[in-house]
Write a protein that holds these residues in place. Structure first.
Motif, PDB file in Angstrom:
ATOM      1  N   ILE A  78       0.847  -1.195   0.000  1.00 32.71           N
ATOM      2  CA  ILE A  78       0.000   0.000   0.000  1.00 32.71           C
ATOM      3  C   ILE A  78       0.884   1.249   0.000  1.00 32.71           C
ATOM      4  O   ILE A  78       1.849   1.340   0.764  1.00 32.71           O
ATOM      5  CB  ILE A  78      -0.929   0.027   1.230  1.00 32.71           C
ATOM      6  N   ASN A  79       0.551   2.211  -0.844  1.00 32.79           N
ATOM      7  CA  ASN A  79       1.191   3.524  -0.814  1.00 32.79           C
ATOM      8  C   ASN A  79       0.487   4.367   0.240  1.00 32.79           C
ATOM      9  O   ASN A  79      -0.668   4.759   0.052  1.00 32.79           O
ATOM     10  CB  ASN A  79       1.085   4.193  -2.187  1.00 32.79           C
ATOM     11  N   ILE A  80       1.160   4.594   1.337  1.00 31.61           N
ATOM     12  CA  ILE A  80       0.574   5.288   2.482  1.00 31.61           C
ATOM     13  C   ILE A  80       1.086   6.728   2.513  1.00 31.61           C
ATOM     14  O   ILE A  80       2.294   6.967   2.689  1.00 31.61           O
ATOM     15  CB  ILE A  80       0.916   4.551   3.788  1.00 31.61           C
ATOM     16  N   VAL A  81       0.184   7.663   2.292  1.00 30.69           N
ATOM     17  CA  VAL A  81       0.534   9.077   2.404  1.00 30.69           C
ATOM     18  C   VAL A  81       0.340   9.481   3.866  1.00 30.69           C
ATOM     19  O   VAL A  81      -0.781   9.437   4.385  1.00 30.69           O
ATOM     20  CB  VAL A  81      -0.338   9.944   1.477  1.00 30.69           C
ATOM     21  N   ASN A  82       1.426   9.839   4.535  1.00 33.84           N
ATOM     22  CA  ASN A  82       1.354  10.125   5.967  1.00 33.84           C
ATOM     23  C   ASN A  82       0.334  11.234   6.241  1.00 33.84           C
ATOM     24  O   ASN A  82       0.364  12.278   5.587  1.00 33.84           O
ATOM     25  CB  ASN A  82       2.729  10.543   6.490  1.00 33.84           C
ATOM     26  N   PRO A  83      -0.571  11.027   7.203  1.00 37.03           N
ATOM     27  CA  PRO A  83      -1.629  12.010   7.441  1.00 37.03           C
ATOM     28  C   PRO A  83      -1.094  13.311   8.015  1.00 37.03           C
ATOM     29  O   PRO A  83      -0.011  13.358   8.604  1.00 37.03           O
ATOM     30  CB  PRO A  83      -2.550  11.296   8.435  1.00 37.03           C
ATOM     31  N   CYS A  84      -1.885  14.353   7.842  1.00 36.61           N
ATOM     32  CA  CYS A  84      -1.522  15.694   8.292  1.00 36.61           C
ATOM     33  C   CYS A  84      -2.543  16.153   9.329  1.00 36.61           C
ATOM     34  O   CYS A  84      -3.733  16.283   9.018  1.00 36.61           O
ATOM     35  CB  CYS A  84      -1.497  16.631   7.091  1.00 36.61           C
ATOM     36  N   ASP A  85      -2.101  16.382  10.553  1.00 38.08           N
ATOM     37  CA  ASP A  85      -2.965  16.879  11.625  1.00 38.08           C
ATOM     38  C   ASP A  85      -3.452  18.284  11.248  1.00 38.08           C
ATOM     39  O   ASP A  85      -2.641  19.170  10.947  1.00 38.08           O
ATOM     40  CB  ASP A  85      -2.158  16.914  12.923  1.00 38.08           C
ATOM     41  N   GLU A 103      -0.521  14.950  15.847  1.00 37.38           N
ATOM     42  CA  GLU A 103      -0.986  13.582  16.085  1.00 37.38           C
ATOM     43  C   GLU A 103      -1.028  12.825  14.764  1.00 37.38           C
ATOM     44  O   GLU A 103      -0.960  13.415  13.695  1.00 37.38           O
ATOM     45  CB  GLU A 103      -2.387  13.601  16.697  1.00 37.38           C
ATOM     46  N   TYR A 104      -1.126  11.504  14.869  1.00 43.63           N
ATOM     47  CA  TYR A 104      -1.452  10.588  13.773  1.00 43.63           C
ATOM     48  C   TYR A 104      -0.239  10.198  12.915  1.00 43.63           C
ATOM     49  O   TYR A 104       0.434  11.027  12.323  1.00 43.63           O
ATOM     50  CB  TYR A 104      -2.560  11.147  12.871  1.00 43.63           C
ATOM     51  N   ASP A 105       0.000   8.896  12.888  1.00 38.80           N
ATOM     52  CA  ASP A 105       1.037   8.292  12.070  1.00 38.80           C
ATOM     53  C   ASP A 105       0.412   7.667  10.825  1.00 38.80           C
ATOM     54  O   ASP A 105      -0.807   7.528  10.726  1.00 38.80           O
ATOM     55  CB  ASP A 105       1.758   7.188  12.858  1.00 38.80           C
ATOM     56  N   GLY A 106       1.275   7.236   9.907  1.00 35.79           N
ATOM     57  CA  GLY A 106       0.770   6.410   8.826  1.00 35.79           C
ATOM     58  C   GLY A 106       0.260   5.086   9.368  1.00 35.79           C
ATOM     59  O   GLY A 106      -0.853   4.645   9.059  1.00 35.79           O
ATOM     60  N   HIS A 143       2.862  16.621  10.377  1.00 35.46           N
ATOM     61  CA  HIS A 143       3.088  15.180  10.306  1.00 35.46           C
ATOM     62  C   HIS A 143       3.679  14.661  11.611  1.00 35.46           C
ATOM     63  O   HIS A 143       4.539  15.302  12.206  1.00 35.46           O
ATOM     64  CB  HIS A 143       4.061  14.851   9.174  1.00 35.46           C
ATOM     65  N   ASP A 144       3.220  13.490  12.028  1.00 36.69           N
ATOM     66  CA  ASP A 144       3.823  12.816  13.176  1.00 36.69           C
ATOM     67  C   ASP A 144       4.755  11.729  12.632  1.00 36.69           C
ATOM     68  O   ASP A 144       5.589  12.008  11.791  1.00 36.69           O
ATOM     69  CB  ASP A 144       2.726  12.265  14.090  1.00 36.69           C
ATOM     70  N   GLY A 145       4.608  10.492  13.057  1.00 35.02           N
ATOM     71  CA  GLY A 145       5.471   9.429  12.571  1.00 35.02           C
ATOM     72  C   GLY A 145       4.952   8.802  11.289  1.00 35.02           C
ATOM     73  O   GLY A 145       3.783   8.954  10.920  1.00 35.02           O
ATOM     74  N   ALA A 146       5.848   8.093  10.596  1.00 35.98           N
ATOM     75  CA  ALA A 146       5.406   7.268   9.470  1.00 35.98           C
ATOM     76  C   ALA A 146       4.885   5.938  10.005  1.00 35.98           C
ATOM     77  O   ALA A 146       3.754   5.541   9.739  1.00 35.98           O
ATOM     78  CB  ALA A 146       6.542   7.051   8.486  1.00 35.98           C
ATOM     79  N   LEU A 147       5.713   5.261  10.809  1.00 35.39           N
ATOM     80  CA  LEU A 147       5.305   4.014  11.457  1.00 35.39           C
ATOM     81  C   LEU A 147       5.918   3.983  12.847  1.00 35.39           C
ATOM     82  O   LEU A 147       7.140   4.046  12.978  1.00 35.39           O
ATOM     83  CB  LEU A 147       5.763   2.804  10.636  1.00 35.39           C
ATOM     84  N   ASP A 148       5.088   3.918  13.881  1.00 38.71           N
ATOM     85  CA  ASP A 148       5.558   3.885  15.268  1.00 38.71           C
ATOM     86  C   ASP A 148       5.120   2.587  15.939  1.00 38.71           C
ATOM     87  O   ASP A 148       4.032   2.065  15.659  1.00 38.71           O
ATOM     88  CB  ASP A 148       4.998   5.072  16.058  1.00 38.71           C
ATOM     89  N   VAL A 149       5.986   2.084  16.849  1.00 34.75           N
ATOM     90  CA  VAL A 149       5.708   0.847  17.589  1.00 34.75           C
ATOM     91  C   VAL A 149       5.852   1.159  19.069  1.00 34.75           C
ATOM     92  O   VAL A 149       6.927   1.562  19.524  1.00 34.75           O
ATOM     93  CB  VAL A 149       6.681  -0.282  17.180  1.00 34.75           C
ATOM     94  N   LYS A 150       4.780   0.974  19.827  1.00 37.75           N
ATOM     95  CA  LYS A 150       4.767   1.432  21.219  1.00 37.75           C
ATOM     96  C   LYS A 150       4.021   0.464  22.129  1.00 37.75           C
ATOM     97  O   LYS A 150       3.481  -0.547  21.689  1.00 37.75           O
ATOM     98  CB  LYS A 150       4.117   2.824  21.281  1.00 37.75           C
ATOM     99  N   ASN A 151       4.032   0.797  23.422  1.00 39.78           N
ATOM    100  CA  ASN A 151       3.226   0.117  24.445  1.00 39.78           C
ATOM    101  C   ASN A 151       3.466  -1.393  24.493  1.00 39.78           C
ATOM    102  O   ASN A 151       2.531  -2.198  24.484  1.00 39.78           O
ATOM    103  CB  ASN A 151       1.734   0.405  24.234  1.00 39.78           C
ATOM    104  N   GLY A 152       4.744  -1.780  24.554  1.00 40.39           N
ATOM    105  CA  GLY A 152       5.083  -3.180  24.782  1.00 40.39           C
ATOM    106  C   GLY A 152       4.784  -4.116  23.642  1.00 40.39           C
ATOM    107  O   GLY A 152       4.680  -5.326  23.847  1.00 40.39           O
TER     108      GLY A 152
END
Length: 326
Positions: A78-85, A103-106, A143-152
């Motif tokens: 998928i071509n993911i255009v990173n969202p814009c708060d 806020e908001y990542d891809g 823009h926030d992150g493209a892809l973030d991994v959090k909370n364990g």
């Protein structure tokens, strides 16, 4: 969205065609407020879900894929255009001169296991940062992150993607104070192309992160996204880096590639073997002055390419339109 909701956590493959845009005219048009954006922007996937684009032109814009408390999830092609708060918030206490925060990542992965993010493209284009206004002396960053991994989250693989034209790309671990992440955030980055990404490729707190056979391409004098660093060795990071290739114009040493972007008293550990910086040995351990006591060993054998072969292999395979889907 109906397919996601109807199937819940049941096993399913959801195939996407063309462009999916929550702000399209038949879905309410542009976001009108922070409440409206939060309600319509998030695509929350259930467990046992594959979300796959059916062509190289499949595109997801103005949206945030959220995987929260789930297991066995795949996002591919998928071509993911990173969202814009639409309403970034000014924080005068962020940094020495304040910053705009959004806020908001891809893609956001929270408290989830067994997630595979593969053969996608993440980009800010067409709304790159040079098109954003300047307020309070800073770019009003939407823009926030493209892809973030959090909370364990655990057992996340990020492979064969192209990340391009973005500032703060991949955050692994949300804050120094979230000590419950220690021992988790097991993530693999392999065979990705990081093209004109300014920083956080990735930035790691606490996580046990394996980074191998990735190709990093950029310039410290890029007019929109100048390279600051690639791998952030932040608080209690435990990073194993192998056979990556860094072609970064203007970078002269490992310290330009691996750095601690946080407090100097809260750093992490990293080992590197076989990586190249502009054709020469990166020599991460000594040149970067980080501890090499990562405290874990790989639970698998990775099919490592020599770093000199990484550029051609990654350019030929990373991103959308490179896999056969049916």
């Amino acid at each position: 969205m109906a397919a996601i909701t109807a199937q819940g956590d049941n096993p399913k493959i959801i195939k996407l065609y063309g462009t999916i845009d929550p702000t399209s005219a038949d879905n309410g048009g542009p976001y009108t407020s922070t409440t409206d954006q939060a309600a319509r922007l998030q695509i929350r996937l259930g467990s046992n879900t594959t979300l796959i684009g059916m062509g190289g032109d499949t595109k997801l814009v103005n949206a945030n894929i959220v995987i929260n408390g789930k297991q066995n999830v795949i996002v591919r092609n998928i071509n993911i255009v990173n969202p814009c708060d639409i309403v970034p918030v000014w924080d005068p206490n962020d940094g020495s001169a304040g910053n705009w925060n959004s806020e908001y990542d891809g893609v956001t992965i929270l408290a989830s296991k067994n997630v595979w993010i593969d053969h996608n493209v993440f980009t800010d284009a067409p709304k790159t940062d040079d098109q954003l206004p300047i307020e309070n002396g800073k770019i009003k960053e939407c823009h926030d992150g493209a892809l973030d991994v959090k909370n364990g989250s655990d057992y996340v693989t990020v492979s064969n993607n192209r990340f391009e034209l973005h500032e703060k790309n991949n955050l692994i671990g949300s804050s120094d104070s979230k000590t419950s992440d220690d021992g988790h955030l097991t993530v693999t980055f392999n065979n990705n192309h990081f093209l004109n990404v300014a920083e956080r490729a990735p930035r790691v707190r606490f996580g046990k992160v394996h980074i191998y056979n990735n190709y990093f391409e950029g310039s410290r004098s890029h007019p929109i996204y100048p390279h600051q660093y690639s791998i952030g060795v932040a608080y209690k990071a435990k990073i194993i880096s192998q056979n990556n290739a860094f072609d970064i114009a203007g970078a002269t040493s490992c310290s330009n590639i691996m750095t601690n972007p946080g407090s100097s008293s809260k750093t992490g550990a990293v080992t590197d073997a076989g990586s190249l910086l502009n054709g020469g040995a990166l020599t991460a351990g000594g040149a970067c002055s980080f501890s090499s006591a990562v405290g874990w060993t790989l639970p698998y054998s990775a099919p490592l390419l020599d770093a000199s072969a990484v550029k051609a292999a990654v350019l030929g395979n990373a991103g959308t339109g490179k896999i056969t889907v049916r």
